[in-house]
Structure formats: C-alpha cells, structure tokens
Scaffold this motif. Structure first.
Motif, PDB file in Angstrom:
ATOM      1  N   ASP A   1      52.124  88.723   2.262  1.00  0.00           N
ATOM      2  CA  ASP A   1      52.842  87.384   2.484  1.00  0.00           C
ATOM      3  C   ASP A   1      53.718  87.268   0.961  1.00  0.00           C
ATOM      4  OD1 ASP A   1      51.217  86.964   4.665  1.00  0.00           O
ATOM      5  OD2 ASP A   1      50.316  85.417   4.035  1.00  0.00           O
ATOM      6  N   LEU A   2      53.230  87.695  -0.050  1.00  0.00           N
ATOM      7  CA  LEU A   2      53.515  87.315  -1.567  1.00  0.00           C
ATOM      8  C   LEU A   2      54.658  88.114  -1.748  1.00  0.00           C
ATOM      9  CD1 LEU A   2      50.173  86.147  -2.919  1.00  0.00           C
ATOM     10  CD2 LEU A   2      51.765  84.407  -2.082  1.00  0.00           C
ATOM     11  N   ASP A   3      54.398  89.441  -1.537  1.00  0.00           N
ATOM     12  CA  ASP A   3      55.677  90.181  -2.033  1.00  0.00           C
ATOM     13  C   ASP A   3      56.261  91.283  -1.207  1.00  0.00           C
ATOM     14  OD1 ASP A   3      53.885  92.549  -1.993  1.00  0.00           O
ATOM     15  OD2 ASP A   3      53.031  91.978  -4.054  1.00  0.00           O
ATOM     16  N   GLY A   4      55.822  91.197   0.181  1.00  0.00           N
ATOM     17  CA  GLY A   4      56.435  92.138   1.137  1.00  0.00           C
ATOM     18  C   GLY A   4      55.696  93.552   1.184  1.00  0.00           C
ATOM     19  N   SER A   5      55.115  93.827   0.289  1.00  0.00           N
ATOM     20  CA  SER A   5      54.491  95.296  -0.030  1.00  0.00           C
ATOM     21  C   SER A   5      53.680  95.550   1.362  1.00  0.00           C
ATOM     22  CB  SER A   5      54.162  95.629  -1.112  1.00  0.00           C
ATOM     23  OG  SER A   5      52.807  95.187  -1.460  1.00  0.00           O
ATOM     24  N   GLU A   6      53.557  97.005   1.436  1.00  0.00           N
ATOM     25  CA  GLU A   6      52.498  97.353   2.524  1.00  0.00           C
ATOM     26  C   GLU A   6      51.054  97.057   2.183  1.00  0.00           C
ATOM     27  OE1 GLU A   6      51.596 101.561   4.619  1.00  0.00           O
ATOM     28  OE2 GLU A   6      53.081 101.481   3.257  1.00  0.00           O
TER      29      GLU A   6
ATOM     30  N   GLU B   1      40.453  89.356   9.632  1.00  0.00           N
ATOM     31  CA  GLU B   1      39.957  88.044  10.519  1.00  0.00           C
ATOM     32  C   GLU B   1      39.994  86.877   9.607  1.00  0.00           C
ATOM     33  OE1 GLU B   1      36.194  89.349  12.097  1.00  0.00           O
ATOM     34  OE2 GLU B   1      37.292  91.160  12.941  1.00  0.00           O
ATOM     35  N   ILE B   2      39.475  86.757   8.360  1.00  0.00           N
ATOM     36  CA  ILE B   2      39.134  85.742   7.799  1.00  0.00           C
ATOM     37  C   ILE B   2      40.202  85.090   6.788  1.00  0.00           C
ATOM     38  CG2 ILE B   2      37.730  84.636   5.758  1.00  0.00           C
ATOM     39  CD1 ILE B   2      36.017  87.174   6.380  1.00  0.00           C
ATOM     40  N   ARG B   3      41.414  86.245   6.460  1.00  0.00           N
ATOM     41  CA  ARG B   3      42.470  85.500   5.841  1.00  0.00           C
ATOM     42  C   ARG B   3      43.361  86.709   6.137  1.00  0.00           C
ATOM     43  NH1 ARG B   3      43.078  83.937  -0.562  1.00  0.00           N
ATOM     44  NH2 ARG B   3      42.527  82.040   0.483  1.00  0.00           N
ATOM     45  N   PRO B   4      43.979  86.923   7.316  1.00  0.00           N
ATOM     46  CA  PRO B   4      45.020  87.654   7.765  1.00  0.00           C
ATOM     47  C   PRO B   4      46.497  87.374   7.191  1.00  0.00           C
ATOM     48  CG  PRO B   4      44.624  85.994   9.569  1.00  0.00           C
ATOM     49  CD  PRO B   4      43.637  85.708   8.360  1.00  0.00           C
ATOM     50  N   PRO B   5      47.190  88.366   6.972  1.00  0.00           N
ATOM     51  CA  PRO B   5      48.511  88.164   6.371  1.00  0.00           C
ATOM     52  C   PRO B   5      49.338  87.498   7.560  1.00  0.00           C
ATOM     53  CG  PRO B   5      48.293  90.491   7.055  1.00  0.00           C
ATOM     54  CD  PRO B   5      46.803  89.981   7.239  1.00  0.00           C
ATOM     55  N   LYS B   6      50.515  86.873   7.457  1.00  0.00           N
ATOM     56  CA  LYS B   6      51.368  86.106   8.362  1.00  0.00           C
ATOM     57  C   LYS B   6      51.835  87.293   9.219  1.00  0.00           C
ATOM     58  CE  LYS B   6      52.452  82.113   5.650  1.00  0.00           C
ATOM     59  NZ  LYS B   6      52.795  82.186   4.398  1.00  0.00           N
ATOM     60  N   VAL B   7      52.390  88.564   8.631  1.00  0.00           N
ATOM     61  CA  VAL B   7      53.004  89.635   9.501  1.00  0.00           C
ATOM     62  C   VAL B   7      51.759  90.681   9.363  1.00  0.00           C
ATOM     63  CG1 VAL B   7      54.868  91.228   9.651  1.00  0.00           C
ATOM     64  CG2 VAL B   7      55.215  88.923   8.980  1.00  0.00           C
ATOM     65  N   ASN B   8      51.604  91.315  10.258  1.00  0.00           N
ATOM     66  CA  ASN B   8      50.527  92.528  10.359  1.00  0.00           C
ATOM     67  C   ASN B   8      50.907  93.528   9.322  1.00  0.00           C
ATOM     68  OD1 ASN B   8      48.331  93.373  11.438  1.00  0.00           O
ATOM     69  ND2 ASN B   8      49.126  93.717  13.430  1.00  0.00           N
ATOM     70  N   GLY B   9      50.156  93.953   8.471  1.00  0.00           N
ATOM     71  CA  GLY B   9      50.421  95.038   7.455  1.00  0.00           C
ATOM     72  C   GLY B   9      51.295  94.619   6.301  1.00  0.00           C
TER      73      GLY B   9
ATOM     74  N   CYS C   1      47.394  94.697  -1.150  1.00  0.00           N
ATOM     75  CA  CYS C   1      48.885  94.971  -1.051  1.00  0.00           C
ATOM     76  C   CYS C   1      48.848  96.108  -2.295  1.00  0.00           C
ATOM     77  CB  CYS C   1      49.515  93.988  -1.091  1.00  0.00           C
ATOM     78  SG  CYS C   1      50.225  93.285  -2.770  1.00  0.00           S
ATOM     79  N   HIS C   2      49.988  97.111  -1.675  1.00  0.00           N
ATOM     80  CA  HIS C   2      50.416  98.286  -2.728  1.00  0.00           C
ATOM     81  C   HIS C   2      51.034  97.513  -4.156  1.00  0.00           C
ATOM     82  CE1 HIS C   2      49.397 102.051  -1.581  1.00  0.00           C
ATOM     83  NE2 HIS C   2      49.834 101.740  -0.038  1.00  0.00           N
ATOM     84  N   ALA C   3      51.821  96.652  -4.136  1.00  0.00           N
ATOM     85  CA  ALA C   3      52.510  96.063  -5.218  1.00  0.00           C
ATOM     86  C   ALA C   3      51.647  95.491  -6.113  1.00  0.00           C
ATOM     87  CB  ALA C   3      53.760  95.340  -4.647  1.00  0.00           C
ATOM     88  N   HIS C   4      50.956  94.485  -5.795  1.00  0.00           N
ATOM     89  CA  HIS C   4      50.063  93.538  -6.733  1.00  0.00           C
ATOM     90  C   HIS C   4      48.614  93.600  -6.454  1.00  0.00           C
ATOM     91  CE1 HIS C   4      54.444  92.302  -7.116  1.00  0.00           C
ATOM     92  NE2 HIS C   4      54.095  92.765  -8.517  1.00  0.00           N
ATOM     93  N   GLN C   5      48.049  94.231  -5.598  1.00  0.00           N
ATOM     94  CA  GLN C   5      46.630  94.145  -5.181  1.00  0.00           C
ATOM     95  C   GLN C   5      46.176  92.755  -4.691  1.00  0.00           C
ATOM     96  OE1 GLN C   5      44.208  96.910  -7.144  1.00  0.00           O
ATOM     97  NE2 GLN C   5      45.511  97.667  -8.301  1.00  0.00           N
ATOM     98  N   HIS C   6      46.894  91.975  -4.230  1.00  0.00           N
ATOM     99  CA  HIS C   6      46.787  90.700  -3.334  1.00  0.00           C
ATOM    100  C   HIS C   6      45.922  91.361  -2.406  1.00  0.00           C
ATOM    101  CE1 HIS C   6      51.024  89.222  -4.879  1.00  0.00           C
ATOM    102  NE2 HIS C   6      49.947  88.643  -5.593  1.00  0.00           N
ATOM    103  N   VAL C   7      44.778  90.057  -2.120  1.00  0.00           N
ATOM    104  CA  VAL C   7      43.741  90.517  -1.324  1.00  0.00           C
ATOM    105  C   VAL C   7      43.731  89.857   0.257  1.00  0.00           C
ATOM    106  CG1 VAL C   7      41.234  90.790  -1.179  1.00  0.00           C
ATOM    107  CG2 VAL C   7      42.113  90.697  -3.117  1.00  0.00           C
TER     108      VAL C   7
END
Ligand code: AP5
Ligand code: MG
Length: 222
Positions: A151-156, A140-148, A130-136
């Motif tokens: 989950d945690l900060d809404g960034s792209e 396939e193994i750990r997909p975000p809830k919404v594509n792209g 993620c762009h904002a805080h580098q969440h990983v």
C-alpha cells in the motif's frame, strides 16, 4: 528515549516498532531488516550473513553488534532508538550498554511482547513483506489493498524464506531457549515491561504507549 522490543519470531516487533517510532519520533532499527537489505544490496555483510538467516541461526555477535552500533551512532539516531530484534544475546546486551554509556545515554525500557506459539505460527504463515522497505502485512489480519502490492510504496510483496520449515523451527528454539534469558537481565535492572501481545495490533500499541507514558511520568517526577 532508547527502547528495545523483545519478542519471539512473529510476536509483532516490526509491526509495533513501525508505528511507535512515528509516534515517539525515534528511529526504528531492526537488525533483521538491516541484514535483509544488506543481502538485497549484495554488500559483503549481506552476502556473508545470509547463510545464517536461511538456516534460522543467529548471525555471529561480532557482525551483528558492529552493524547495529554503527546505526546508533548516526545523527538520525540522536533523538533515541527503538531497537527491534537486537540485542538477542548477553554479549549483545553488554555491547549495547557500553555504546549507550559512551554516547551519554542509557537504555530506558525493554518491552517484551509475549505471544503463545500457536498464535505465532498463524501469524508467520500469513505474513507478507514488501521488497522496497520491508513493510509488514498479513493475508488475513492486515491484507494489502491490492493483492501482492505494498500500500505504501507499490512494491511487490513476498513471503520470507525463513518463515517456514526448519529455519522457522530453529528461530523459535533459539528464541525460547536463548534470547528469553535476556528478560532476567532487564528485570533485574527494573527496565522490563511485559505486554500481552496476543491482542489486536491497535490494543497492543495502546498498552505499550501507556507503559511508556507511565515510565516517562515517573522519570520526570523523580
Ligand atoms: P528478524 O527479522 O528480526 O526476525 P524475528 O526476530 O524472527 O522476528 P520477525 O521479524 O519474524 O517477527 P516480528 O516480531 O517482527 O513480527 P511482525 O511484526 O513482522 O530476524 C531474522 C534473522 O536475522 C534471525 O533469524 C537471525 O538469523 C538474524 N538476526 C536478526 N537480529 C539478530 C541479532 N540481534 N543477532 C543475531 N542474528 C540476528 O508480525 C508478524 C505477522 O503477524 C505479520 O504478518 C503481522 O501483520 C502480524 N501481526 C503483528 N501483530 C499482530 C497482532 N497483534 N495480531 C495479529 N497479527 C499481528
Ligand atoms: Mg520483524
């Protein structure tokens, strides 16, 4: 506690560090994340170091060491640090030892996440940041809830440019020829714990936590 996580690119250092730093209430310091943030913020350090990262080469020790040691000296590191991706060279090891000694601390554990290369390549091919805080994440193994979207900060979410091609190849070569040599150093000090990182994220976390409990149990009874 002061702990370092050693592992090849994609071994799961960042994934584990994020969860462990919460569980142990110690600060997660990732040298790679700091470099990427510095570049995003267009600081002189970020602009100076990006060329090495793009090529998959190590950033020179002088730049890396001063950046990480500054973080260790900050009040938010007073409880201890979980170092992810630092040290990677013997001069970095020595600089860390001296720094911890200067502030009256000593490295507790070096945890090596061991993962075979074919698994590493699969992980990096699907990794998203993620762009904002580098969440990983992983496609396939750990997909975000919404594509792209994080989950945690809404960034792209984006794919790291050094996760493919020649840069990735160089990162793997450097790890398996240079950084791997650090294992002998920590083994000789009896600080090394090798963990099989080729298991689920949760299982790896459980094993690391058990290693830490085992260590703290021994040191409090010593
Ligand atoms: P850095 O950002 O540290 O990259 P790296 O060491 O190559 O490690 P990665 O971040 O790629 O992997 P990771 O182990 O954190 O894996 P992750 O948890 O994301 O460094 C980048 C660059 O900065 C370097 O090339 C260098 O140029 C420079 N640099 C940094 N530190 C330096 C230093 N000390 N000295 C000099 N230069 C330095 O997981 C990967 C993927 O796998 C994710 O998608 C994740 O969801 C998935 N995953 C994680 N665990 C599991 C599991 N158990 N099972 C299945 N999938 C999993
Ligand atoms: Mg990482």
């Amino acid at each position: 506690m002061d702990i370092i996580l050693i592992g090849a690119p994609g071994a799961g250092k960042g994934t584990q560090a994020m969860m462990l730093s919460q569980a142990l209430s110690i600060r997660h310091i990732s040298s790679g994340d700091l470099f990427r943030k510095a570049f995003d913020d267009k600081t002189p350090l970020g602009l100076q170091t990006q060329k090495y990262i793009d090529l998959g080469e190590l950033v020179p020790d002088a730049l890396t060491v001063s950046m990480v040691l500054r973080c260790i000296e900050e009040p938010t590191s007073a409880n201890g640090v979980l170092l992810d991706g630092f040290p990677r060279t013997l001069p970095q090891v020595q600089a860390l030892d001296v720094e911890l000694q200067t502030i009256g601390r000593e490295l507790d554990l070096a945890i090596y996440l061991s993962v075979p290369q074919d698994e590493i390549l699969k992980r990096l091919a699907g990794r998203l940041f993620c762009h904002a805080h580098q969440h990983v994440y992983h496609t396939e193994i750990r997909p975000p809830k919404v594509n792209g979207v994080c989950d945690l900060d809404g960034s792209e979410l984006y794919q790291r440019a050094d996760d493919k091609g020649e840069a990735l190849r160089r990162r793997l070569v450097i790890f398996f020829t240079e950084t791997i040599q650090l294992l002998n150093h920590y083994k000789a000090q009896n600080k090394l714990r090798e963990v099989d990182g080729n298991q689920s994220i949760e299982k790896v976390q459980e094993i690391i936590m058990n290693e830490i409990k085992d260590y703290t149990g021994k040191t409090t009874h010593a």
